[in-house]
Design a protein around this motif. Structure first.
Motif, PDB file in Angstrom:
ATOM      1  N   LYS A   9       0.826  -1.207   0.000  1.00 55.90           N
ATOM      2  CA  LYS A   9       0.000   0.000   0.000  1.00 55.90           C
ATOM      3  C   LYS A   9       0.858   1.255   0.000  1.00 55.90           C
ATOM      4  N   MET A  10       1.996   1.197   0.675  1.00 57.33           N
ATOM      5  CA  MET A  10       2.837   2.381   0.811  1.00 57.33           C
ATOM      6  C   MET A  10       3.534   2.752  -0.488  1.00 57.33           C
ATOM      7  N   THR A  11       3.603   1.824  -1.455  1.00 55.80           N
ATOM      8  CA  THR A  11       4.309   2.115  -2.701  1.00 55.80           C
ATOM      9  C   THR A  11       3.367   2.421  -3.866  1.00 55.80           C
ATOM     10  N   GLU A  12       2.081   2.144  -3.704  1.00 54.75           N
ATOM     11  CA  GLU A  12       1.129   2.418  -4.781  1.00 54.75           C
ATOM     12  C   GLU A  12       0.767   3.899  -4.804  1.00 54.75           C
ATOM     13  N   PRO A  13       0.481   4.457  -5.990  1.00 56.74           N
ATOM     14  CA  PRO A  13       0.088   5.866  -6.060  1.00 56.74           C
ATOM     15  C   PRO A  13      -1.257   6.085  -5.375  1.00 56.74           C
ATOM     16  N   LEU A  14      -1.424   7.274  -4.811  1.00 56.13           N
ATOM     17  CA  LEU A  14      -2.663   7.622  -4.130  1.00 56.13           C
ATOM     18  C   LEU A  14      -3.679   8.184  -5.124  1.00 56.13           C
ATOM     19  N   VAL A  15      -4.911   7.763  -4.976  1.00 57.77           N
ATOM     20  CA  VAL A  15      -6.022   8.252  -5.786  1.00 57.77           C
ATOM     21  C   VAL A  15      -7.122   8.658  -4.820  1.00 57.77           C
ATOM     22  N   PHE A  27     -14.082   1.570   2.103  1.00 60.26           N
ATOM     23  CA  PHE A  27     -14.232   2.343   3.334  1.00 60.26           C
ATOM     24  C   PHE A  27     -14.538   1.412   4.501  1.00 60.26           C
ATOM     25  N   ALA A  28     -15.498   0.513   4.318  1.00 61.02           N
ATOM     26  CA  ALA A  28     -15.910  -0.392   5.389  1.00 61.02           C
ATOM     27  C   ALA A  28     -14.768  -1.304   5.823  1.00 61.02           C
ATOM     28  N   ARG A  29     -13.967  -1.784   4.862  1.00 61.86           N
ATOM     29  CA  ARG A  29     -12.835  -2.649   5.223  1.00 61.86           C
ATOM     30  C   ARG A  29     -11.854  -1.910   6.125  1.00 61.86           C
ATOM     31  N   LEU A  30     -11.572  -0.637   5.802  1.00 66.03           N
ATOM     32  CA  LEU A  30     -10.637   0.127   6.626  1.00 66.03           C
ATOM     33  C   LEU A  30     -11.209   0.353   8.020  1.00 66.03           C
ATOM     34  N   VAL A  31     -12.486   0.698   8.104  1.00 68.92           N
ATOM     35  CA  VAL A  31     -13.099   0.924   9.416  1.00 68.92           C
ATOM     36  C   VAL A  31     -13.063  -0.363  10.243  1.00 68.92           C
ATOM     37  N   GLU A  32     -13.419  -1.476   9.637  1.00 71.69           N
ATOM     38  CA  GLU A  32     -13.424  -2.757  10.347  1.00 71.69           C
ATOM     39  C   GLU A  32     -12.020  -3.155  10.794  1.00 71.69           C
ATOM     40  N   ALA A  33     -11.014  -2.846   9.979  1.00 72.26           N
ATOM     41  CA  ALA A  33      -9.626  -3.165  10.338  1.00 72.26           C
ATOM     42  C   ALA A  33      -9.108  -2.293  11.472  1.00 72.26           C
ATOM     43  N   HIS A  73     -20.789  12.622   3.029  1.00 71.68           N
ATOM     44  CA  HIS A  73     -19.744  12.900   2.052  1.00 71.68           C
ATOM     45  C   HIS A  73     -18.362  12.708   2.670  1.00 71.68           C
ATOM     46  N   ALA A  74     -17.480  12.138   1.900  1.00 73.37           N
ATOM     47  CA  ALA A  74     -16.082  12.011   2.314  1.00 73.37           C
ATOM     48  C   ALA A  74     -15.220  11.831   1.073  1.00 73.37           C
ATOM     49  N   ALA A  75     -13.983  12.306   1.173  1.00 71.82           N
ATOM     50  CA  ALA A  75     -12.982  12.069   0.134  1.00 71.82           C
ATOM     51  C   ALA A  75     -12.095  10.934   0.633  1.00 71.82           C
ATOM     52  N   LEU A  76     -12.169   9.799  -0.039  1.00 67.04           N
ATOM     53  CA  LEU A  76     -11.386   8.622   0.343  1.00 67.04           C
ATOM     54  C   LEU A  76     -10.068   8.609  -0.410  1.00 67.04           C
ATOM     55  N   VAL A  77      -8.989   8.296   0.309  1.00 65.47           N
ATOM     56  CA  VAL A  77      -7.676   8.151  -0.315  1.00 65.47           C
ATOM     57  C   VAL A  77      -7.428   6.666  -0.515  1.00 65.47           C
ATOM     58  N   ASP A  81      -7.082  -1.034  -4.538  1.00 62.68           N
ATOM     59  CA  ASP A  81      -8.444  -1.255  -4.055  1.00 62.68           C
ATOM     60  C   ASP A  81      -8.606  -0.958  -2.573  1.00 62.68           C
ATOM     61  N   ASP A  82      -7.534  -0.512  -1.930  1.00 65.81           N
ATOM     62  CA  ASP A  82      -7.563  -0.316  -0.488  1.00 65.81           C
ATOM     63  C   ASP A  82      -7.696   1.146  -0.108  1.00 65.81           C
ATOM     64  N   CYS A  83      -8.573   1.415   0.849  1.00 68.45           N
ATOM     65  CA  CYS A  83      -8.723   2.757   1.401  1.00 68.45           C
ATOM     66  C   CYS A  83      -7.701   2.944   2.513  1.00 68.45           C
ATOM     67  N   LEU A  84      -6.936   4.041   2.439  1.00 74.21           N
ATOM     68  CA  LEU A  84      -5.926   4.342   3.461  1.00 74.21           C
ATOM     69  C   LEU A  84      -6.461   5.316   4.504  1.00 74.21           C
ATOM     70  N   GLY A  85      -7.431   6.130   4.116  1.00 71.61           N
ATOM     71  CA  GLY A  85      -7.962   7.128   5.033  1.00 71.61           C
ATOM     72  C   GLY A  85      -8.949   8.012   4.313  1.00 71.61           C
ATOM     73  N   TRP A  86      -9.449   9.034   5.025  1.00 69.91           N
ATOM     74  CA  TRP A  86     -10.448   9.905   4.426  1.00 69.91           C
ATOM     75  C   TRP A  86     -10.522  11.236   5.140  1.00 69.91           C
ATOM     76  N   CYS A  87     -11.259  12.132   4.511  1.00 63.70           N
ATOM     77  CA  CYS A  87     -11.640  13.421   5.067  1.00 63.70           C
ATOM     78  C   CYS A  87     -13.142  13.543   4.892  1.00 63.70           C
ATOM     79  N   GLN A  88     -13.876  13.750   5.989  1.00 63.15           N
ATOM     80  CA  GLN A  88     -15.330  13.891   5.903  1.00 63.15           C
ATOM     81  C   GLN A  88     -15.707  15.365   5.763  1.00 63.15           C
ATOM     82  N   PHE A  89     -16.698  15.625   4.936  1.00 56.87           N
ATOM     83  CA  PHE A  89     -17.204  16.986   4.758  1.00 56.87           C
ATOM     84  C   PHE A  89     -18.704  16.929   4.503  1.00 56.87           C
TER      85      PHE A  89
END
Length: 200
Positions: A9-15, A27-33, A73-77, A81-89
Motif C-alpha cells: 500500500k505504501m508504494t502504490e500511487p494515491l487516488v 471504506f468499510a474494510r478500513l473501518v473494520e480493520a 460525504h467524504a474524500a477517500l484516499v 483497491d484499499d482505502c488508506l484514510g479519508w476526510c469527511q465533509f
C-alpha cells in the motif's frame, strides 16, 4: 522475500475518490480493520450525538444507509483497491455536531456552506500525506458540488507534540497548505479556519 500488504500500500500511487456505494466496501474494510474507528464511531460522530444505547453496529448501519441515500460525504484516499484514510465533509445540516460547541456558537455570525469535520488514516499508513490528499480531494468535490464557504476545525500543533488521536479534526498545517485562514479560536488549541471554494 515476501512483501507485507502494508508495504504494498505504501508504494502504490494515491487516488482520491468520493465515498459512495461503489467505494463503500473499501471504506468499510478500513473501518473494520481499525475496530470501528474511535471506539465504533463509523464516522457518525458529527452526524448525530453518540450516546448510551447506540452501538457500533447501529453506527455502521446508519452510515451505510446515508451513503446509499447520498446523505454523507467524504474524500477517500485509495491505493489500488484499499482505502488508506479519508476526510469527511458536508453541509451544517448534514453535520450538525461540532467540537467546542459553546465557544463555536458564541462567535458564530453566519453558518458556512460546508464543514470539514474529521480525518482518519489507518494504522501503519501514516506519514504518507493521506490527510493532505484527502483534504485536497474534499475541496475538489466541494467545488464540483457548487463551492461556497468552507470551515474546518483543526488542532494547532505549532509549539507542541500531539498524539495522532487528538488530530481527528485535522492538522492545522494541512488546512493552511490548502489556503485556509485562521478565523477564531474555539478552545486553547482548536481554531475555526475558513476559505472560499469557487464552483467547478
Amino acid at each position: 522475500m515476501s512483501v507485507s500488504k502494508t508495504s504494498e500500500k505504501m508504494t502504490e500511487p494515491l487516488v482520491v475518490r468520493a465515498l459512495d456505494v461503489d467505494t463503500w466496501p473499501a471504506f468499510a474494510r478500513l473501518v473494520e480493520a481499525n475496530s470501528g474507528v474511535w471506539g465504533g464511531c463509523w464516522c457518525m460522530g458529527f452526524h448525530v450525538k453518540l450516546g448510551k444505547g447506540r452501538t457500533a453496529a447501529d453506527n455502521r448501519a446508519e452510515k451505510e444507509q446515508r451513503v446509499a441515500e447520498g446523505r454523507t460525504h467524504a474524500a477517500l484516499v485509495l491505493a489500488g483497491d484499499d482505502c488508506l484514510g479519508w476526510c469527511q465533509f458536508g453541509s451544517p445540516e448534514e453535520l450538525p455536531e461540532v467540537k467546542s460547541r459553546r465557544l463555536y456558537e458564541k462567535g458564530l455570525t453566519v453558518l458556512p456552506d460546508w464543514r470539514i469535520t474529521c480525518f482518519f488514516t489507518g494504522k501503519g499508513l501514516r506519514r504518507r500525506g493521506v490527510a493532505d490528499a484527502a483534504l485536497g480531494g474534499a475541496l475538489v468535490e466541494i467545488a464540483r458540488l457548487g463551492g461556497g464557504t468552507v470551515e474546518g476545525y483543526p488542532e494547532e500543533t505549532d509549539d507542541r507534540t500531539v498524539s495522532g488521536s487528538f488530530l481527528h479534526t485535522g492538522p492545522m498545517a494541512a488546512f493552511e497548505n490548502h489556503g485556509f485562514t485562521r478565523t477564531r479560536p474555539i478552545s486553547p488549541h482548536r481554531w475555526v479556519v475558513t476559505r472560499t471554494v469557487d464552483p467547478a
